[in-house]
Design an enzyme around this catalytic site. Sequence first.
Site, PDB file in Angstrom:
ATOM      1  N   ASP A 133       7.557  41.066 -38.096  1.00  0.00           N
ATOM      2  CA  ASP A 133       8.978  41.204 -39.223  1.00  0.00           C
ATOM      3  C   ASP A 133      10.215  41.447 -37.971  1.00  0.00           C
ATOM      4  O   ASP A 133      11.144  40.736 -37.991  1.00  0.00           O
ATOM      5  CB  ASP A 133       9.852  41.719 -40.531  1.00  0.00           C
ATOM      6  N   HIS A 149       5.534  40.001 -43.892  1.00  0.00           N
ATOM      7  CA  HIS A 149       5.567  41.198 -44.010  1.00  0.00           C
ATOM      8  C   HIS A 149       4.537  42.649 -43.938  1.00  0.00           C
ATOM      9  O   HIS A 149       4.232  43.004 -44.167  1.00  0.00           O
ATOM     10  CB  HIS A 149       5.081  41.397 -45.449  1.00  0.00           C
ATOM     11  N   ASP A 190      16.884  47.765 -47.309  1.00  0.00           N
ATOM     12  CA  ASP A 190      16.330  48.104 -46.281  1.00  0.00           C
ATOM     13  C   ASP A 190      17.434  49.920 -46.109  1.00  0.00           C
ATOM     14  O   ASP A 190      15.921  51.044 -46.311  1.00  0.00           O
ATOM     15  CB  ASP A 190      15.511  47.926 -45.134  1.00  0.00           C
ATOM     16  N   GLU A 211       8.358  48.511 -44.425  1.00  0.00           N
ATOM     17  CA  GLU A 211       7.213  48.246 -45.622  1.00  0.00           C
ATOM     18  C   GLU A 211       6.853  49.905 -46.543  1.00  0.00           C
ATOM     19  O   GLU A 211       6.931  51.005 -45.786  1.00  0.00           O
ATOM     20  CB  GLU A 211       6.020  47.892 -44.674  1.00  0.00           C
TER      21      GLU A 211
END
Length: 267
Positions: free
Chosen positions: A242, A237, A179, A82
Amino acid sequence: VSDASGCSMIALLHTGAAKFPQNLLSRARQAVSLLLLPAGVFKGFSSIVSRKLASHGFGASMAAMSSFPPQRYHYFLVLDFEATCDKPQIHPQEIIEFPILKLNGRTMEIESTFHMYVQPVVHPQLTPFCTELTGIIQGMVDGQPSLQQVLERVDEWMAKEGLLDPSVKSIFVTCGDWDLKVMLPGQCQYLGLPVADYFKQWINLKKAYSFAMGSWPKNGLLDMNKGLNLQHIGRPHSGIDDCKNIANIMKTLAHRGFIFKQTSKPF
């Protein structure tokens, strides 16, 4: 063994009991009794045996060997960042949650967890949009280690878990390419930090799912859970939640016989 022949065998054991040692006679009677059990009863007995084996640590390994084919990797490292965000998007974005789940490639069970929050330095104050989206509040990142320090701790964790051993095959798994193709190398470049080689190859779960199911999950984890009839874990999120969803989807696909392969191109 038919009922008639089975009854004959029991009769023989009773009439000839004097000719058998007592311990052998007892074992023979038990064996014949099992052969005569109705199918449903035998199934129940089998499940009891399975539970007994599981209590001694054999259950997971036996199930893994019999229920799905072996994977190409010893471990899957499920990761989902995140980062700081807003509308319109702020630049540069900075990682604020760094979770990794170590998934055993044979059992597809979670063996270890790495989870840290990261203090942003360019935009240290989280926006209301970011907190609403991720559930991460200011107090969760204030005073936390910098990205450089967290990366050092990741490396220590990887070593402790035996993942840096050249004979151990592991690979990261992410929901999309963002990511490890965009976020981590982009922030490391901005901060002048090196990117470890183990972050340079990964499996994009969206691609793996599309190969397995024949459809592209436009809405990511939500579509994949729906397509596999799985309940969504936690809140969307949240990095760690996740990761748990990714692991659950992988386990389900593996049980269906899917073999995971690297999807990223070499750097």
